[in-house]
Design an enzyme around this catalytic site. Structure first.
Site, PDB file in Angstrom:
ATOM      1  N   LYS A  52      38.923  39.656  26.574  1.00 53.89           N
ATOM      2  CA  LYS A  52      37.988  40.781  26.695  1.00 53.89           C
ATOM      3  C   LYS A  52      38.689  42.094  26.322  1.00 53.89           C
ATOM      4  CE  LYS A  52      35.221  38.369  30.122  1.00 53.89           C
ATOM      5  NZ  LYS A  52      34.901  38.114  31.529  1.00 53.89           N
ATOM      6  N   GLN A  96      36.506  40.091  37.460  1.00 53.78           N
ATOM      7  CA  GLN A  96      36.533  38.740  36.902  1.00 53.78           C
ATOM      8  C   GLN A  96      36.348  37.703  38.023  1.00 53.78           C
ATOM      9  OE1 GLN A  96      36.781  37.885  33.526  1.00 53.78           O
ATOM     10  NE2 GLN A  96      36.390  35.807  34.260  1.00 53.78           N
ATOM     11  N   ASP A 119      28.471  43.478  33.534  1.00 51.39           N
ATOM     12  CA  ASP A 119      28.262  42.019  33.558  1.00 51.39           C
ATOM     13  C   ASP A 119      26.792  41.692  33.812  1.00 51.39           C
ATOM     14  OD1 ASP A 119      30.388  40.390  32.928  1.00 51.39           O
ATOM     15  OD2 ASP A 119      31.284  40.442  34.936  1.00 51.39           O
TER      16      ASP A 119
END
Ligand code: NAP
Length: 290
Positions: A52, A96, A119
């Site tokens: 990412k 995460q 997200d």
């Protein structure tokens, strides 16, 4: 059969984002800034986070990686989240997953400022998505919508069968495919482990989204001619010929099903790269509103 090439398509989108960031900077605008919170030493999480950050660098974003110990308390992690909420330079951030078991993941997701939730996991953003309001969409379903769009695949009136109802893939994908605009307007069947006679339902599908996590779960005898396949599954299977000792396998038996499909995503190189680029799109979206 046409291969839905997520690697190529995501590169096209990355190039477009890179040009927009360059133009933004030239006009004296703000450099989009993504922060990533990584807790512990989970190998897969480290790999995802590195990827990412690499993607962000490629398109000219600023990044901040916050590495925290596996033993961090829930309270301390929530304090980090509050700091990121308050940091006006950070356009968006992700924590995460998975988190260590002593931390309540839902509590952490709920603490993220919905305006920085790139997200798209916060209930406020999922609610907005369900109501068709502008918001951050969860990365994997968003990537699949982009793939359908970029390949001009007709979805209106089609029967879309989704296998798996996770909060990050199957469930939001079912909402997006049922929305009243393109890509959407499909008649959606959301299946799961309690579904009876799934083979019969799959044989009636024009579009199949497979998000189960069981390699080769869907075989050629379960699909009709011309079906469109989006294979989300990424299970690591042992492969001694690879340096890593494993390779990724989808939920669909690619060899058999690709002979009947009109379009199909490979694994790897299909949905995965589209998921990665969606995070960039959400971060840019957040920066644009500043
Ligand atoms: P998940 O949380 O692992 O849940 C799996 C889903 O499959 C559940 O809804 C489960 O039903 C359903 N299921 C299990 N056995 C089934 C069966 N026999 N028949 C029908 N449904 C069944 O799902 P996920 O997080 O979405 O992950 C799914 C896969 O996608 C994994 O391989 C994951 O690694 C991969 N993934 C890939 C990406 C990407 O970017 N490529 C992103 C996310 C996930 P119940 O709800 O009834 O238990």
């Amino acid at each position: 059969m046409i291969l839905l090439d997520g690697k190529k398509t995501s590169q096209e989108i990355r190039n477009e984002i890179g040009l927009e960031v360059k133009a933004l900077k030239e006009k004296g605008g703000k450099t989009p800034h993504l922060a990533v919170v990584l807790v512990g030493n989970n190998g897969a999480s480290i790999t995802y986070v590195n990827a990412k950050i690499k993607d962000c660098e490629e398109v000219g974003f600023k990044t901040t990686l916050i590495k925290l110990s596996e033993t961090i308390s829930e309270k301390e992690l929530l304090e980090e989240v509050h700091k990121l909420n308050a940091d006006s330079d950070v356009d968006g951030y992700i924590v995460q997953l998975p988190l260590p078991t002593h931390v309540d993941e839902q509590k952490v997701i709920m603490a993220i400022d919905p305006l920085k939730d790139v997200d798209g996991f916060h209930p406020e953003n999922l609610g907005k998505m369900a109501l068709n309001l502008p918001t951050f969409l969860p990365a994997t379903p968003m990537g699949m919508m982009d793939l359908l769009d970029r390949y001009n695949i007709e979805t209106g009136g089609k029967h879309c069968v989704i296998v798996g109802r996770s909060h990050i893939v199957g469930l939001p994908a079912s909402i997006l495919m049922g929305r009243n605009h393109y890509p959407g307007n499909a008649t959606v069947t959301l299946t799961h482990s309690r579904t009876i006679n799934i083979e019969k339902i799959l044989r009636e599908a024009d579009i199949i989204i497979a998000a189960v996590g069981k390699p080769d779960f869907i075989t050629a005898d379960m699909v009709k001619e011309g079906v469109v396949i989006l294979d989300v599954g990424t299970t690591r299977v042992v492969d001694k010929s690879k340096k890593s000792g494993y390779r990724l396998k989808g939920d669909v038996d690619f060899e058999g099903v690709s002979k009947k499909a009109s379009y199909i995503t490979p694994v790897p190189g299909g949905v995965g790269p589209m998921t990665r680029v969606s995070l960039l799109k959400n971060t840019l979206r957040s920066a644009r509103t500043k």
